[in-house]
Structure formats: structure tokens, C-alpha cells
Design an enzyme around this catalytic site. Sequence first.
Site, PDB file in Angstrom:
ATOM      1  N   ASP A 104      38.060  49.036  59.307  1.00  0.00           N
ATOM      2  CA  ASP A 104      38.579  49.599  60.558  1.00  0.00           C
ATOM      3  C   ASP A 104      38.930  51.079  60.413  1.00  0.00           C
ATOM      4  O   ASP A 104      38.931  51.819  61.381  1.00  0.00           O
ATOM      5  CB  ASP A 104      39.740  48.772  61.124  1.00  0.00           C
ATOM      6  CG  ASP A 104      40.834  48.539  60.112  1.00  0.00           C
ATOM      7  OD1 ASP A 104      40.736  49.062  58.979  1.00  0.00           O
ATOM      8  OD2 ASP A 104      41.797  47.830  60.452  1.00  0.00           O
ATOM      9  N   ASP A 128      38.060  42.312  53.195  1.00  0.00           N
ATOM     10  CA  ASP A 128      39.438  41.948  53.576  1.00  0.00           C
ATOM     11  C   ASP A 128      39.548  40.994  54.765  1.00  0.00           C
ATOM     12  O   ASP A 128      40.581  40.354  54.942  1.00  0.00           O
ATOM     13  CB  ASP A 128      40.238  43.221  53.901  1.00  0.00           C
ATOM     14  CG  ASP A 128      40.394  44.134  52.695  1.00  0.00           C
ATOM     15  OD1 ASP A 128      40.336  43.626  51.565  1.00  0.00           O
ATOM     16  OD2 ASP A 128      40.566  45.355  52.885  1.00  0.00           O
ATOM     17  N   ARG A 163      50.731  25.894  31.872  1.00  0.00           N
ATOM     18  CA  ARG A 163      51.367  27.142  32.297  1.00  0.00           C
ATOM     19  C   ARG A 163      51.418  27.257  33.819  1.00  0.00           C
ATOM     20  O   ARG A 163      50.822  26.440  34.526  1.00  0.00           O
ATOM     21  CB  ARG A 163      50.546  28.334  31.770  1.00  0.00           C
ATOM     22  CG  ARG A 163      50.721  28.590  30.299  1.00  0.00           C
ATOM     23  CD  ARG A 163      49.749  29.661  29.840  1.00  0.00           C
ATOM     24  NE  ARG A 163      49.968  30.010  28.444  1.00  0.00           N
ATOM     25  CZ  ARG A 163      49.087  30.632  27.679  1.00  0.00           C
ATOM     26  NH1 ARG A 163      47.900  30.968  28.171  1.00  0.00           N
ATOM     27  NH2 ARG A 163      49.366  30.921  26.432  1.00  0.00           N
TER      28      ARG A 163
END
Length: 320
Positions: A104, A128, A163
Site C-alpha cells: 500500500d 503481509d 521446550r
Amino acid sequence: MIKKIGVLTSGGDAPGMNCAIRAVVRAGLKYGLEVYGVMDGYRGLVDDDIFPMERYSVSDIVNRGGTILQTARLREFKEESVRKIAVNNLKRRGIEALVVIGGDGSYMGAKKLTEMGINCVGLPGTIDNDIASTDYTIGFDTCLNTIVDCIDKIRDTTSSHQRCAVIEVMGNHCGDLALFSGLAEGAEMILTPDHVLPEEEIMASLKKLYVGKKKRAIVIVSEKMYPNIHEFAARIQAETGFETKAEVLGRVQRGGSPSGFDRVLAARMGAYAVDCLLDGKGGICIGMINNKIVDYDIYEALKLPRDKHASMLRLIDVLQ
Ligand code: F6P
């Protein structure tokens, strides 16, 4: 009728940009236009780094990540005096219209150039997915698949070592990559600008996992939410007992061969952009809404509210 058009890529690169360039070049040539490639985004317009493209300039690029035209972010393009240089270069060459493939940020430059006499059409090229005038941007699907592939691998070692993995994904200020990859991975926690949790809540739920049966956790975080993801991971370790490692996936997310979806999306949008220029349209951007290729005035598009995917956000809790 116009005779000469240009094409450029601008902003962060995205897989599928090459397919969009190919579509613009091939469709343009098919309709009898001369098509010019502009190097390095808007910088190439200002430096007159422009060259004629032919059919074979875009052979064998559909599977290539990145952009053959290179890309740049040119902040000075906000200045009218700089844009004037670009317009003069284009006019001298007789290039009357331009396809701008980018995010954009690049759309605004396209609108301003249109107001200065060069009809521009913007194509949403960014990983994105932060452009409201399209359901999907070119590059998002490939990037999502890259992230899923990376997290699948991190999951293996995270499970072996019992983990907690805190994985930061890109998206600028948009949480779509984190949300979609988090759902695809069944992550224990997904943190995005649209799904922010208080730190006490984050610690409490991870601690619950640590003392419970599940001895590993995947936490997916959108970039820019935490100033230092390693410090956030250290806090998780200190407060929950989980040995915690932070992983910043970084620019591996932006590279690679585009997915079939991105290739087809880019082909459809690129060809549509040429149709729009032939119709004399400018100052518009292309999107895909409900599988239909559409166009919007750029100012209107930039004002549209972004879809926050409420129904998908709800699934974060439902599927825990
Ligand atoms: O807009 C694409 C993007 O990859 C964002 O997700 C990220 O914030 C930014 O670009 C990084 O840009 P650069 O590689 O220029 O640092």
C-alpha cells in the site's frame, strides 16, 4: 489508444511478483502495446533506468522468487519535485501508463503519478496481506506455506527437548501471517495485533501446560509486538519453568518459489491491470474479492477497513 506501458515492482519483494510481471508483459504485447520494464521500483523512473521488454524477457520466471525488476523503497518519491523527474522521463519515452506491483506504500505513489498525467494501476504484491481491497495479496500464500514448513521443523526439535518455542513471523503491523500460520500449526498460543493478551494471562496458560501433560509449546507472535522477542522468551522461561527459545524467522519468509495459488492470482491480476489501462483507467488498484478480480480507486481502497478475520480469531480459543 495507449501504445506504451511500463511495469515496476516496489517495496518489500514477494513471491509471485515475477508472475505478475510476466502477465503484464505478455498481455500487453498480445494487445499490441510496447512494454517497458523499470528497474528498482520508483528509483528506476527517476534515474531513467527503463528498458524495452519482449516476450522472452519473461520466459522461465514463473517459478522464481524475488523480482527480476529488483525493488526499492524510495522515500523521496513523496516529494513532487522528484515525481516530476519521473514523469518527464516517462513522457520523453512516450510511456503513458504504468503497472505498479507493491504494497500500500507504493499505491500512494501510483495515485500521485496518475494525478500528474501517467495512468497507474496498482497490484497488491506483499507477503503481509495488509491491503483491505483484496482478500489475498500476491505472496501471502507462499509465505504462509514457508512459515508452516519452518515451524513444522522447529516443532520436531521443540518436542524432543520439551521446550517452548516463541516464533516471530513477519506481517509488518498486520497479524494475518501469525493468525493463519498459528491455526495451521495448532499453536498453543497466537499473539497478533488483533489478538493481544495480557502478559499475566500468557504466563498463566503456559505454566499450566508446563505443569500439565503437554511438555512443549509453540507460541507464534507477529513482528513488532514485542520490542525484543528474546527478552520475552527469557521472561517466559523465568516465570513458567519452560526452557524457552526465541526464533525470528526473518527474510527466509520472503523468498522461494511462489505457490500455485500466488502464481494464478498474479496472472489474473496482471492481465486485468492491462485491461484497465487499455480502458483508460488510472489511479486504481486491483484486488480479488470472493474469487472475482475487481478494481478500486486507490484513495477509496486505502480507506477501507481491514478484515480482521473475526471468525478465525474465535477459533484460537475454540481449538485450544
Ligand atoms: O512488507 C514486507 C515486509 O517483509 C514486512 O513483513 C517486514 O516488516 C518488512 O517488509 C521488512 O522489510 P526489510 O526487508 O526492508 O527490512
